[in-house]
Design a protein around this motif. Structure first.
Motif, PDB file in Angstrom:
ATOM      1  N   CYS A 476       0.362 -14.001   7.292  1.00 19.64           N
ATOM      2  CA  CYS A 476      -0.765 -14.218   6.396  1.00 19.64           C
ATOM      3  C   CYS A 476      -2.062 -14.118   7.183  1.00 19.64           C
ATOM      4  O   CYS A 476      -2.110 -14.423   8.379  1.00 19.64           O
ATOM      5  CB  CYS A 476      -0.674 -15.547   5.662  1.00 19.64           C
ATOM      6  N   SER A 481     -13.973 -13.881   0.448  1.00 19.74           N
ATOM      7  CA  SER A 481     -14.212 -12.880  -0.579  1.00 19.74           C
ATOM      8  C   SER A 481     -15.488 -13.259  -1.309  1.00 19.74           C
ATOM      9  O   SER A 481     -15.741 -14.449  -1.525  1.00 19.74           O
ATOM     10  CB  SER A 481     -13.034 -12.841  -1.562  1.00 19.74           C
ATOM     11  N   LYS A 491      -9.523 -16.198   0.373  1.00 17.07           N
ATOM     12  CA  LYS A 491      -8.514 -15.234  -0.054  1.00 17.07           C
ATOM     13  C   LYS A 491      -7.447 -15.126   1.029  1.00 17.07           C
ATOM     14  O   LYS A 491      -7.769 -15.084   2.220  1.00 17.07           O
ATOM     15  CB  LYS A 491      -9.144 -13.858  -0.303  1.00 17.07           C
ATOM     16  N   LEU A 493      -4.220 -12.874   2.422  1.00 16.67           N
ATOM     17  CA  LEU A 493      -3.419 -11.653   2.409  1.00 16.67           C
ATOM     18  C   LEU A 493      -2.059 -12.006   3.000  1.00 16.67           C
ATOM     19  O   LEU A 493      -1.988 -12.523   4.126  1.00 16.67           O
ATOM     20  CB  LEU A 493      -4.103 -10.560   3.216  1.00 16.67           C
ATOM     21  N   ALA A 505       2.559 -15.189  -6.556  1.00 17.91           N
ATOM     22  CA  ALA A 505       1.288 -15.755  -6.097  1.00 17.91           C
ATOM     23  C   ALA A 505       1.120 -17.184  -6.597  1.00 17.91           C
ATOM     24  O   ALA A 505       0.624 -18.058  -5.880  1.00 17.91           O
ATOM     25  CB  ALA A 505       0.120 -14.883  -6.565  1.00 17.91           C
ATOM     26  N   THR A 524      -7.400 -16.547  -4.249  1.00 20.05           N
ATOM     27  CA  THR A 524      -6.646 -15.315  -4.520  1.00 20.05           C
ATOM     28  C   THR A 524      -5.553 -15.143  -3.473  1.00 20.05           C
ATOM     29  O   THR A 524      -5.795 -15.339  -2.278  1.00 20.05           O
ATOM     30  CB  THR A 524      -7.576 -14.085  -4.474  1.00 20.05           C
ATOM     31  N   GLU A 526      -3.098 -12.153  -2.246  1.00 19.28           N
ATOM     32  CA  GLU A 526      -2.816 -10.721  -2.366  1.00 19.28           C
ATOM     33  C   GLU A 526      -1.641 -10.366  -1.462  1.00 19.28           C
ATOM     34  O   GLU A 526      -1.672 -10.627  -0.258  1.00 19.28           O
ATOM     35  CB  GLU A 526      -4.043  -9.895  -1.980  1.00 19.28           C
ATOM     36  N   PHE A 527      -0.604  -9.789  -2.040  1.00 19.30           N
ATOM     37  CA  PHE A 527       0.572  -9.406  -1.261  1.00 19.30           C
ATOM     38  C   PHE A 527       0.363  -8.024  -0.643  1.00 19.30           C
ATOM     39  O   PHE A 527      -0.156  -7.110  -1.284  1.00 19.30           O
ATOM     40  CB  PHE A 527       1.822  -9.413  -2.131  1.00 19.30           C
ATOM     41  N   ARG A 528       0.748  -7.893   0.601  1.00 16.90           N
ATOM     42  CA  ARG A 528       0.701  -6.623   1.324  1.00 16.90           C
ATOM     43  C   ARG A 528       2.079  -6.348   1.919  1.00 16.90           C
ATOM     44  O   ARG A 528       2.826  -7.281   2.265  1.00 16.90           O
ATOM     45  CB  ARG A 528      -0.331  -6.685   2.448  1.00 16.90           C
ATOM     46  N   GLU A 548     -12.741  -6.127   2.652  1.00 16.42           N
ATOM     47  CA  GLU A 548     -12.881  -6.942   1.440  1.00 16.42           C
ATOM     48  C   GLU A 548     -14.309  -6.918   0.919  1.00 16.42           C
ATOM     49  O   GLU A 548     -14.558  -6.712  -0.272  1.00 16.42           O
ATOM     50  CB  GLU A 548     -12.439  -8.380   1.716  1.00 16.42           C
TER      51      GLU A 548
END
Length: 561
Positions: A476, A481, A491, A493, A505, A524, A526-528, A548
């Motif tokens: 992570c 943001s 945020k 990731l 999420a 937020t 956000e999956f990567r 971002e």
């Protein structure tokens, strides 16, 4: 000594202030002797005099000492703004202990760190927060939790809308090691002679300093006294002032501007447990509030409410604060409505609030201000250490009587926090800025990797270390943001372990809410599939951060020349 700003010094104020050589508790003791029947605290229409305040402080200090609390011990304070916060704070000092104020949004993992780090034996907490603390009884050195319900200080009827926390009745203590507030006050023990002096430990608020690991900032009575006294002289505050207390008292800004400062002057504090802009306006009108310190987002919320002009706010003569730059249109509305400028300042947990303040008679917009009493501030090249000229951007460094002694039990981190200039020791703020030809300081950026969400400092590495405890998270990276209301939002990731790809999420968000303060919880997730890394295997957080903000940058529609 930096002196470019002296021509703009507040009129009538001395350039040097001699500080009292006494403990902070003595300020309350002196105020109570001078003004015993004067109102010290107003809490949703309940009035508490200085004599009553001192009496309850003495009684609770006697209880602390009867439980073995002695000079230098740490008393952890875990609650929202309330009379009990103020009483506990000063009772711990009266007992010669050191106060460790904790963010009431702290949760299990954070509380474990504070208990382990401080060796704290007693936590004083609000009743609604007790479930987060009581499971830790018997662990580390915690042996007692003293609990109180906010409603215990609603002693008069009120027509003000009350936050939910004040509507909960007092509950009976049933667990071993849990003691009720009133039982502690009624213990009948008198404290021994007060021994603390200017050089004794006073308060240890937590800051992440230059990394994401929470560190205790060790302040003595002398360093806390400095900003307590400075603010009163800078703003000409007297015993007749009425101060609206909306900033959280666990934080140094609220602690100094809205509790310790007013008590030093013998002023009255109007305490709000939860922010409510309509209630704030009612209190200002009802009790003729003269001073209000806040964070910018709070001021913006207050000034943008409908029907504000129906309240009589003519008693206000000072509104100021910090946490972020005040937007120009909102500052203009304040000036139009009340004839007041929003007075901005700058400080850190390591400096016990302000090192820089704007003069009331000549403030500058989106400006940190000028160095306060006996503060020497410079701008240096953070690489070479060379001092820079006006309008040259570098790291802001400062020295003064409010600088902390160091990070608790972390001598190496303490050493890194300071730099020597011309044979004198300066604190490295980690903030990039410059000063203009008048000696006013302005911030440009942050050297430290920090997110400023509505004035709350969020340290990505701390949030990441907590998130890595989630069994589904493989990697992570926490970044900021853009957020129209908060300035910046958190945020995360995230990449997931192959066997946990069904994690959502919402799953991670709910886990974060249970394991960290609310303001740290990523807005937020956000999956990567993967996160970029350097050749050494380090996550390229700066690249992700830049991407971002670039993605949210306004797109130009002009044709150019």
């Amino acid at each position: 000594m930096f002196n470019r700003h002296l021509p703009h010094w507040p009129e009538g104020a001395p350039h040097h202030l001699t500080l009292p050589d006494t403990s902070l508790f003595c300020n309350l003791e002196i105020a109570a002797r001078r003004y015993p029947q004067k109102t010290a605290i107003i809490y949703y229409d309940t009035l508490i005099t200085y004599a009553q305040l001192l009496d309850e402080v003495e009684r609770l200090a006697g209880y602390f000492q009867s439980q073995g609390i002695k000079r230098g011990d740490r008393v952890l304070l875990f609650m929202q703004n309330s009379p009990q916060f103020i009483i506990t704070y000063y009772a711990a000092l009266r007992a010669d202990a050191m106060v460790v104020p904790l963010n009431p949004m702290s949760r299990a993992s954070e509380l474990e760190h504070y208990l382990q780090d401080t060796d704290g034996e007693i936590v004083v907490c609000a009743q609604d927060l007790a479930p987060f603390v009581t499971p830790l009884l018997g662990r580390f050195k915690l042996r007692q939790v003293l609990t109180t319900a906010y409603c215990e200080y609603l002693r008069q009827p009120t027509d003000l809308p009350l936050p939910p926390e004040l509507l909960v009745a007092v509950q009976t203590a049933t667990l071993p090691g849990v003691v009720r507030w009133q039982a502690a006050l009624d213990c009948g023990q008198q404290p021994g002679p007060h021994l603390s002096g200017a050089d004794d430990h006073c308060v240890m608020p937590y800051s992440s300093g230059t990394t994401g690991v929470p560190k205790g900032c060790l302040h003595t009575h002398a360093s806390v006294m400095a900003t307590t006294v400075h603010r009163q002289a800078w703003t000409n505050r007297t015993c007749e002032d009425v101060v609206l207390t909306t900033l959280p008292l666990f934080h140094v800004a609220g602690m100094q501007s809205s509790m310790n400062g007013p008590i030093f002057s013998g002023a009255c504090v109007v305490v709000m447990t939860r922010w409510n802009r309509e209630v704030a306006a009612q209190l200002m009108q009802r009790y003729r509030v003269s001073n209000w310190s806040n964070i910018v987002t709070m001021a913006v919320d207050f000034l943008t409410q409908d029907g504000l002009d129906r309240y009589d706010l003519s008693s206000l003569n000072y509104i100021g604060g910090g946490g972020a730059a005040m937007p120009g249109p909102v500052k203009d509305k304040l000036k139009q409505l009340l004839g007041l400028d929003y007075i901005e300042g700058y400080g850190m947990t390591e400096t016990m609030a302000a090192t820089h303040m704007n003069p009331k008679a000549r403030s500058k917009s989106q400006c940190l201000g000028i160095p306060a009493f006996d503060v020497d501030s410079r701008v240096i090249d953070s690489t070479t250490g060379l001092e820079l000229a006006p309008h040259e951007v570098g790291e802001i460094v400062c020295r003064g009587p409010q600088i902390f002694k160091g990070y608790w039990r972390l001598p190496q981190d303490t050493e890194k926090a300071f730099i020597e200039l011309q044979g004198k020791r300066f604190l490295r703020t980690g903030d990039l800025g410059y000063y203009d030809e008048d000696g006013y300081f302005f911030m440009v950026d942050r050297i430290k990797r920090m997110i400023n969400a509505s004035g709350y400092k969020v340290w990505p590495s701390e949030v990441e270390s907590l998130m890595y405890r989630h069994p589904a998270i493989k990697q992570c990276c926490v970044i900021s943001s853009p957020d129209a209301r908060r300035g910046e939002a958190v945020k995360a990731l995230v990449t997931l372990h192959p066997e946990r790809q069904d994690t959502t999420a919402d799953d991670i968000t709910e886990w974060c809410k249970a394991n960290m303060s609310a303001y740290k919880v990523p807005a937020t997730i956000e999956f990567r599939e993967h996160l970029p890394q350097s050749g050494a295997g380090k996550l390229l957080w700066r690249q992700l951060q830049d991407e971002e903000w670039a993605a949210h940058a306004p797109t130009s529609t002009g044709t150019g020349n």
